[in-house]
Design an enzyme around this catalytic site. Structure first.
Site, mmCIF file in Angstrom:
data_model
loop_
_atom_site.group_PDB
_atom_site.id
_atom_site.type_symbol
_atom_site.label_atom_id
_atom_site.label_comp_id
_atom_site.label_asym_id
_atom_site.label_seq_id
_atom_site.Cartn_x
_atom_site.Cartn_y
_atom_site.Cartn_z
ATOM 1 N N GLY A 178 5.482 -8.560 -5.655
ATOM 2 C CA GLY A 178 4.284 -8.686 -4.842
ATOM 3 C C GLY A 178 4.302 -7.650 -3.737
ATOM 4 O O GLY A 178 5.080 -7.752 -2.792
ATOM 5 N N ASN A 195 -6.962 -26.480 8.816
ATOM 6 C CA ASN A 195 -7.645 -25.426 8.045
ATOM 7 C C ASN A 195 -8.913 -25.886 7.312
ATOM 8 O O ASN A 195 -9.955 -25.228 7.441
ATOM 9 C CB ASN A 195 -6.654 -24.765 7.083
ATOM 10 N N LYS A 236 4.548 -28.237 7.895
ATOM 11 C CA LYS A 236 3.588 -27.132 7.906
ATOM 12 C C LYS A 236 2.368 -27.492 7.060
ATOM 13 O O LYS A 236 1.227 -27.182 7.420
ATOM 14 C CB LYS A 236 4.267 -25.860 7.382
HETATM 15 P P1 NAP Z 1 -0.952 -11.186 -0.705
HETATM 16 O O1 NAP Z 1 -1.118 -10.229 0.424
HETATM 17 O O2 NAP Z 1 -2.170 -11.599 -1.470
HETATM 18 O O3 NAP Z 1 0.113 -10.569 -1.709
HETATM 19 C C1 NAP Z 1 0.456 -11.165 -2.918
HETATM 20 C C2 NAP Z 1 0.902 -10.060 -3.848
HETATM 21 O O4 NAP Z 1 1.440 -10.660 -5.041
HETATM 22 C C3 NAP Z 1 -0.231 -9.122 -4.296
HETATM 23 O O5 NAP Z 1 0.168 -7.805 -4.024
HETATM 24 C C4 NAP Z 1 -0.332 -9.380 -5.802
HETATM 25 O O6 NAP Z 1 -0.595 -8.231 -6.568
HETATM 26 C C5 NAP Z 1 1.083 -9.806 -6.104
HETATM 27 N N1 NAP Z 1 1.202 -10.487 -7.395
HETATM 28 C C6 NAP Z 1 0.646 -11.666 -7.795
HETATM 29 N N2 NAP Z 1 1.005 -11.948 -9.065
HETATM 30 C C7 NAP Z 1 1.799 -10.932 -9.463
HETATM 31 C C8 NAP Z 1 2.488 -10.631 -10.672
HETATM 32 N N3 NAP Z 1 2.429 -11.450 -11.736
HETATM 33 N N4 NAP Z 1 3.216 -9.497 -10.742
HETATM 34 C C9 NAP Z 1 3.284 -8.649 -9.695
HETATM 35 N N5 NAP Z 1 2.668 -8.879 -8.517
HETATM 36 C C10 NAP Z 1 1.941 -9.999 -8.415
HETATM 37 O O7 NAP Z 1 -0.258 -12.531 -0.221
HETATM 38 P P2 NAP Z 1 0.573 -12.804 1.138
HETATM 39 O O8 NAP Z 1 -0.379 -12.904 2.278
HETATM 40 O O9 NAP Z 1 1.713 -11.868 1.236
HETATM 41 O O10 NAP Z 1 1.071 -14.283 0.840
HETATM 42 C C11 NAP Z 1 2.183 -14.605 0.016
HETATM 43 C C12 NAP Z 1 2.546 -16.056 0.326
HETATM 44 O O11 NAP Z 1 3.038 -16.117 1.670
HETATM 45 C C13 NAP Z 1 1.349 -17.016 0.279
HETATM 46 O O12 NAP Z 1 1.725 -18.257 -0.232
HETATM 47 C C14 NAP Z 1 0.942 -17.145 1.731
HETATM 48 O O13 NAP Z 1 0.287 -18.368 2.046
HETATM 49 C C15 NAP Z 1 2.309 -17.085 2.420
HETATM 50 N N6 NAP Z 1 2.240 -16.637 3.819
HETATM 51 C C16 NAP Z 1 1.550 -15.524 4.156
HETATM 52 C C17 NAP Z 1 1.511 -15.108 5.485
HETATM 53 C C18 NAP Z 1 0.768 -13.882 5.914
HETATM 54 O O14 NAP Z 1 0.647 -13.648 7.135
HETATM 55 N N7 NAP Z 1 0.256 -13.068 5.037
HETATM 56 C C19 NAP Z 1 2.181 -15.872 6.461
HETATM 57 C C20 NAP Z 1 2.890 -17.001 6.075
HETATM 58 C C21 NAP Z 1 2.906 -17.381 4.737
HETATM 59 P P3 NAP Z 1 -2.024 -7.484 -6.617
HETATM 60 O O15 NAP Z 1 -2.081 -6.707 -5.360
HETATM 61 O O16 NAP Z 1 -1.875 -6.639 -7.835
HETATM 62 O O17 NAP Z 1 -3.051 -8.562 -6.724
#
Ligand code: NAP
Length: 303
Positions: A7, A190, A182
């Protein structure tokens, strides 16, 4: 030993860059050759910190690369976690360790069931990051990450590597309690921000609704054996609403930008757990139905 990071999104980028610049070998896993090519054309991952953008040429590979995986950070959304791991399972070496960064509950157990040969470490993070564009991530809020293994109390050997990478963390002896807490905070705040189309602070105008939800969530936590996570839930929800009054919740941002939400792993998971315990929680269940209707009306998935 190399870290593989699946990811190249917000948190994946945040971890990859910090590990790589501390000298830890990192490999990014992209979903297919087209994504890998786009990544290579971008020249690497760009992290923006304090308005400064810097490019990090971290090596990338596709899911089907044959290289064995010993340490994996799963940094995709909860709804993508199972499919991603199913694709990677044949690459996991004996004794592989996985860090699961997904928000909510449900996806971690599903992943752990798919790969019983691996050690699954669950994480809960308050760090904040968002994607400005593909492979360009803004480090928006410093925070803390708790890591823990519901099956084994002993910490992994590589925590020192996280420390030297500046990934602020603690080993938690009760990670499920943290994840439940959480989840409960998320369920109390939310969905209402989505339905009222408001910032977190807007919920100060709906104190009775917030209080009823906290009561029911407390009852649910107790029934699920999570009494620690139930302690002073309402007080903490009020403090979070106050402290983040000017922010839009992550679910509000997802819905307003037409993105899929993680509802099935948050409010959906809570309602399913209530049903398993034969609890009648009318406010929580009504909130779930209203939210599902809201998502449906906008053409967004409800799972
Ligand atoms: P994000 O920005 O949407 O990133 C997810 C990544 O996973 C994307 O780049 C996506 O690829 C990739 N992906 C999904 N399926 C895949 C696969 N089969 N093979 C390869 N890559 C794949 O998500 P995020 O914000 O980092 O969040 C990740 C988790 O952390 C979530 O559960 C979120 O709730 C949690 N979280 C996030 C934050 C935050 O501030 N962002 C804070 C706390 C918790 P594509 O780009 O190709 O779609």
């Amino acid at each position: 030993m190399s870290w593989h990071i699946l990811g190249a999104g917000s948190l994946g980028c945040l971890w990859a860059v910090r590990l790589a610049r501390a000298g830890v070998p990192v490999q990014l896993i992209l979903r297919d050759p087209q994504r890998l090519q786009a990544y290579q054309e971008a020249g690497g991952l760009c992290l923006v910190e304090q308005d400064q953008a810097r490019l990090y040429a971290i090596p990338g590979q596709t899911l089907d690369n044959p290289e064995p995986i010993r340490r994996l950070l799963l940094a995709c959304k909860a709804y993508d976690a199972e499919a991603a791991i199913a694709g990677l399972a044949p690459r996991l070496a004996a004794g592989a360790e996985l860090v699961l960064l997904q928000n909510g509950l449900g996806s971690q157990d599903a992943v752990a069931n798919l790969v019983p040969q691996a050690r699954c470490i669950y994480a809960s993070s308050t760090e904040g990051a968002f994607r400005q564009k593909d492979f360009q991530v803004v480090f928006a809020g410093h925070g803390h990450t708790w890591l823990g293994d519901p099956l084994k109390l002993e910490p992994p050997t590589w925590l020192a590597e996280l420390k030297s990478s500046g990934i602020v963390h603690d080993w938690s002896l009760d990670i499920l309690s943290r994840l439940w807490r959480k989840l409960a905070l998320n369920c109390a705040i939310n969905p209402l921000t989505v339905l009222y189309d408001c910032r977190n602070g807007g919920l100060r105008e709906h104190p009775a609704e917030v209080a009823s939800l906290c009561n029911e969530l407390g009852e649910l936590l107790q029934s699920c054996g999570q009494s620690l996570a139930a302690e002073d839930l309402h007080g903490e929800v009020q403090r979070v609403i106050q402290a983040t009054a000017a922010n839009y919740s992550s679910m509000h941002q997802d819905v307003s930008q037409g993105r899929r939400t993680e509802i099935a792993y948050l409010l959906g998971y809570a309602c399913a757990a209530a049903q398993r315990h034969r609890l009648v929680l009318p406010h929580l269940q009504a909130l779930h139905s209203r939210l599902l209707g809201h998502l449906h009306a906008r053409g967004l998935p409800s799972h």
